[in-house]
Design a protein around this motif. Structure first.
Motif, PDB file in Angstrom:
ATOM      1  N   UNK A 232       0.831  -1.206   0.000  1.00 18.36           N
ATOM      2  CA  UNK A 232       0.000   0.000   0.000  1.00 18.36           C
ATOM      3  C   UNK A 232       0.866   1.257   0.000  1.00 18.36           C
ATOM      4  N   UNK A 233       0.427   2.270  -0.709  1.00 23.31           N
ATOM      5  CA  UNK A 233       1.136   3.549  -0.670  1.00 23.31           C
ATOM      6  C   UNK A 233       0.414   4.551   0.224  1.00 23.31           C
ATOM      7  N   UNK A 234      -0.660   4.100   0.874  1.00 22.25           N
ATOM      8  CA  UNK A 234      -1.440   5.002   1.734  1.00 22.25           C
ATOM      9  C   UNK A 234      -1.391   4.640   3.210  1.00 22.25           C
ATOM     10  N   UNK A 235      -1.321   3.329   3.498  1.00 18.60           N
ATOM     11  CA  UNK A 235      -1.463   2.926   4.898  1.00 18.60           C
ATOM     12  C   UNK A 235      -0.502   1.787   5.230  1.00 18.60           C
ATOM     13  N   UNK A 236      -0.299   1.525   6.529  1.00 15.94           N
ATOM     14  CA  UNK A 236       0.642   0.468   6.912  1.00 15.94           C
ATOM     15  C   UNK A 236       0.212  -0.885   6.372  1.00 15.94           C
ATOM     16  N   UNK A 237       1.175  -1.742   6.100  1.00 11.39           N
ATOM     17  CA  UNK A 237       0.814  -3.095   5.674  1.00 11.39           C
ATOM     18  C   UNK A 237       1.908  -4.093   6.020  1.00 11.39           C
TER      19      UNK A 237
END
Ligand code: 2AM
Ligand code: CA
Length: 260
Positions: A232-237
């Motif tokens: 993801x480029x928006x949120x933790x993963x």
């Protein structure tokens, strides 16, 4: 056209700020348990935001030391900044930390720079143009887990400790050996260079892996979430990476261990 030579120069300058640091106890602050920030993390991020704004004036920023509601990547160019990846290492003079800078466009990573100032190692990649460690072109040799070093980092507070220990037990049986480096960006770049054959961390933030993800892919390696979808480029993963064969092996081990 982005002035990548200028960007690389700025990342090197930021790395020099790590080397020149004279850290005192008063400059270390606790974000949350086992998660620290120093005045240098903030100073280096401020330096990069200010100077990179001149390289791409319309760019947005997603920086570790920015307030979460300020981390906003628009559809245009976005810089992912981890000013010091391996902050705990930095605090303890472990000499294994780096500056990590990723660039995305239209929500796709297009370039990454990861610089270890202690060793003067610059990992870099521009999408479609290959990955490099300093001047050496990187290509990930397709090895199995038993043929190389597997790396992971402890999440600051593992929520599923039993699953995590189960994962390590399973990995121990398959890997040639295991290392814990303490800098996700450097440990991921070592997948690109072949020093690590695979890497897992249960939770990372986009600024930890954005730059390294392009470097790994341009070197012929694989990086994904646990379910195989793109990071993801928006949120933790959850992040799994490796040489193609080792990646499949370590992801299967993680799927078994973390299936609950
Ligand atoms: P940091 O040094 O920039 O904080 C060590 O476990 C590695 O994982 C480091 O790269 C560290 O990044 C990262 N890390 C540890 N805890 C984290 C968290 N809660 N969120 C994001 N990254 C984390
Ligand atoms: Ca950091």
């Amino acid at each position: 056209m982005i002035d990548y030579a200028r960007v690389e120069h700025l990342v090197r300058q930021a790395g020099q700020m790590i080397l020149d640091a004279n850290l005192t106890a008063e400059q270390v602050h606790i974000k949350k348990q086992h998660d620290f920030v120093t005045d240098y993390d903030v100073r280096i991020q401020d330096y990069l935001v200010e100077t990179l704004s001149q390289v791409i004036p319309e760019a947005t920023f997603f920086g570790e030391e920015m307030a979460e509601d300020q981390r906003a990547c628009g559809d245009g160019f976005c810089f992912y900044i981890d000013p010091i990846d391996g902050t705990t290492n930095f605090i303890h003079a472990y000499q294994h930390s780096c500056v990590s800078l990723g660039i995305s466009s239209e929500k796709r990573m297009i370039a990454g720079f990861v610089y270890n100032p202690y060793t003067n190692e610059m990992y870099r990649a521009i999408r479609g143009q290959g990955a490099y460690l300093n001047d050496k072109r990187l290509w990930t040799e397709n090895r199995r887990l038993e043929e190389g070093i597997s790396a992971f980092n402890m999440p600051s507070k593992p929520e599923k400790m039993d699953d995590f220990l189960d994962f390590l037990r399973r990995l121990y049986g398959k890997a040639e050996t295991i290392r814990v480096g303490g800098s996700a960006a450097l440990d991921l770049c070592r997948v690109a260079s072949g020093s690590n054959v695979a890497y897992v961390q249960t939770q990372l933030q986009p600024y930890d892996y954005a730059a390294a993800s392009v470097i790994i892919e341009e070197a012929g390696g694989v990086i994904s979430q646990l379910d195989g979808s793109p990071v993801s480029l928006q949120e933790p993963c959850f992040v799994v990476a490796g040489a193609p064969v080792a990646y499949v092996e370590i992801r299967n081990i993680a799927l078994e261990a973390f299936k609950s």
